[in-house]
Write a protein that holds these residues in place. Structure first.
Motif, short mmCIF file in Angstrom:
data_model
loop_
_atom_site.label_atom_id
_atom_site.label_comp_id
_atom_site.label_asym_id
_atom_site.label_seq_id
_atom_site.Cartn_x
_atom_site.Cartn_y
_atom_site.Cartn_z
N GLY A 162 -35.60 28.69 -90.42
CA GLY A 162 -34.46 27.80 -90.27
C GLY A 162 -33.78 28.04 -88.93
N TYR A 163 -33.02 27.07 -88.52
CA TYR A 163 -32.39 27.17 -87.21
C TYR A 163 -30.98 27.73 -87.30
CZ TYR A 163 -36.39 24.47 -85.85
OH TYR A 163 -37.68 24.07 -85.64
N ALA A 164 -30.60 28.42 -86.25
CA ALA A 164 -29.26 29.00 -86.16
C ALA A 164 -28.31 27.97 -85.54
CB ALA A 164 -29.28 30.27 -85.32
N SER A 165 -27.22 27.71 -86.21
CA SER A 165 -26.22 26.77 -85.71
C SER A 165 -25.20 27.52 -84.86
CB SER A 165 -25.55 26.05 -86.87
OG SER A 165 -24.96 26.98 -87.74
N ARG A 166 -24.36 26.76 -84.18
CA ARG A 166 -23.36 27.35 -83.29
C ARG A 166 -22.33 28.18 -84.06
NH1 ARG A 166 -22.49 25.68 -78.25
NH2 ARG A 166 -20.26 25.33 -78.52
N ASP A 167 -21.96 27.74 -85.27
CA ASP A 167 -21.03 28.54 -86.06
C ASP A 167 -21.67 29.85 -86.51
OD1 ASP A 167 -22.70 27.29 -87.94
OD2 ASP A 167 -21.07 26.44 -89.11
N GLN A 168 -22.95 29.78 -86.90
CA GLN A 168 -23.67 31.00 -87.28
C GLN A 168 -23.80 31.93 -86.08
OE1 GLN A 168 -27.44 29.82 -88.90
NE2 GLN A 168 -26.49 28.58 -90.49
N MET A 169 -24.10 31.36 -84.91
CA MET A 169 -24.25 32.18 -83.71
C MET A 169 -22.95 32.90 -83.38
SD MET A 169 -26.37 33.17 -81.43
CE MET A 169 -26.26 34.11 -79.92
N ALA A 170 -21.83 32.24 -83.55
CA ALA A 170 -20.54 32.87 -83.27
C ALA A 170 -20.35 34.11 -84.14
CB ALA A 170 -19.39 31.88 -83.49
#
Length: 183
Positions: A162-170
């Protein structure tokens, strides 16, 4: 500041930390785009900023990263330091969304390049989708899980593809800085 980030967002602390330290920026004047997927170029740019935006030592980079692009210096620096390796065809694919397994590998290599011990790994067999973790990512994802960086999803899956979203990356970056780098 961002109209698309609720005040009680689950990722608020991570986002605040990343903004305060100049690691992440908005996607517009008043937008953060929290659910937008992180690209490989975005990830190396964030880590390059975390490292203090050092100048790369070489002018040569990946053929598919245009000179002067937003991630050009970051990608060259990351390749020089063994943080990114690229693909078998020699490309980097900067606009490709980064998978959770790729993110774990990149973070693990960054930590290793900073002299941090990355040998502690978690047993991923408890995750129902553990078989989806490629052999190339097993140690890195096990390390990222053991450090509390990349945890399971609400449904109990690790979701390595699955892909990492910007909120997850934060949130992942916040945890990385606090628990791994001690910043």
């Amino acid at each position: 500041k961002f109209t698309d980030v609720p005040a009680d967002a689950w990722y608020h602390d991570g986002l605040h930390y990343c903004l305060e330290h100049g690691l992440l920026t908005g996607t517009g004047e008043s937008t953060f785009s929290p659910s937008r997927e992180m690209t490989r170029g975005m990830v190396v740019t964030v880590l390059w900023r975390l490292a203090g935006s050092p100048a790369p030592k070489t002018a040569d980079g990946f053929a598919d990263v245009p000179a002067g692009s937003y991630c050009d210096a970051a990608t060259r620096w990351a390749a020089e330091n063994g943080i990114v390796l690229g693909f078998a065809d020699g490309s980097f694919r900067p606009e490709q969304s980064v998978s959770r397994a790729q993110l774990a590998a990149i973070l693990c290599r960054y930590a290793k390049s900073a002299g941090i011990d990355v040998t502690n790994t978690a047993d991923l067999s408890a995750f129902p989708d553990a078989a989806l973790v490629g052999t190339w990512a097993q140690d890195a994802l096990g390390w990222a899980n053991a450090c509390g960086l990349i945890l399971g999803r609400a449904d109990g899956r690790l979701d390595p593809t699955g892909y990492a979203s910007r909120d997850q990356m934060a949130v992942i970056l916040y945890r990385f800085c606090k628990t791994v780098l001690g910043k």
